[in-house]
Design a protein around this motif. Sequence first.
Motif, short mmCIF file in Angstrom:
data_model
loop_
_atom_site.label_atom_id
_atom_site.label_comp_id
_atom_site.label_asym_id
_atom_site.label_seq_id
_atom_site.Cartn_x
_atom_site.Cartn_y
_atom_site.Cartn_z
N ILE A 176 0.78 -1.16 -0.03
CA ILE A 176 0.19 -0.10 0.08
C ILE A 176 0.97 1.26 -0.02
O ILE A 176 1.87 1.38 0.80
N THR A 177 0.77 2.17 -0.94
CA THR A 177 1.44 3.40 -1.15
C THR A 177 0.51 4.45 -1.57
O THR A 177 -0.60 4.40 -1.88
N SER A 178 0.96 5.84 -1.26
CA SER A 178 0.25 6.82 -1.93
C SER A 178 1.30 7.59 -3.06
O SER A 178 0.96 8.58 -3.54
N ASP A 179 2.29 6.70 -3.59
CA ASP A 179 3.12 7.29 -4.60
C ASP A 179 2.63 7.03 -5.96
O ASP A 179 2.37 6.00 -6.41
N LYS A 180 1.99 8.30 -6.68
CA LYS A 180 1.26 8.12 -7.64
C LYS A 180 2.03 7.98 -8.99
O LYS A 180 1.54 7.54 -9.96
N ASN A 181 3.44 7.89 -8.84
CA ASN A 181 4.41 7.96 -10.05
C ASN A 181 4.68 6.41 -10.10
O ASN A 181 5.53 5.94 -10.96
N LEU A 234 -3.17 4.74 -2.66
CA LEU A 234 -4.23 5.55 -2.03
C LEU A 234 -3.79 6.88 -2.70
O LEU A 234 -3.03 7.42 -3.01
N PRO A 235 -5.27 8.01 -2.25
CA PRO A 235 -5.02 9.17 -3.01
C PRO A 235 -4.20 10.17 -2.06
O PRO A 235 -3.74 11.30 -2.58
N THR A 236 -3.71 9.93 -1.02
CA THR A 236 -3.17 10.81 -0.28
C THR A 236 -2.38 9.87 1.13
O THR A 236 -2.62 8.90 1.19
N ASN A 237 -1.37 10.56 1.56
CA ASN A 237 -0.65 10.27 2.85
C ASN A 237 -1.08 11.01 4.19
O ASN A 237 -0.59 10.52 5.17
#
Length: 104
Positions: free
Chosen positions: A50-55, A72-75
């Motif tokens: 699970i990460t919030s890294d969009k790249n 996830l959309p944010t951290n």
Amino acid sequence: MKIILDENLPRALKVYLSAYEVTTVQEQGWAGVKNGELMARIDGVYDVFITSDKNLKYQQNLTGRTIAIIELPTNRLKLLETITDKILAEVESISLGMYVQVSL
């Protein structure tokens, strides 16, 4: 199910995933490890990352990976707390090798 949280997420998120075996990148001593090496270390060992890294999906070749990834959309914990039901639903339904994004 074994879940690992990326270092960009608050550790407090573990509370909402307490039904599962959850660890963090930091707890494994892998803080600062680049995404490519991190993916190699966790693939086949953990079921869900699970990460919030969009790249991540653009920077890494995820073809052939068995680990499921939830973006996830944010951290920000306050915002994540409002979508814990969505996060849990994705954890429960995701299959190995899948990449899903959770929205606010």
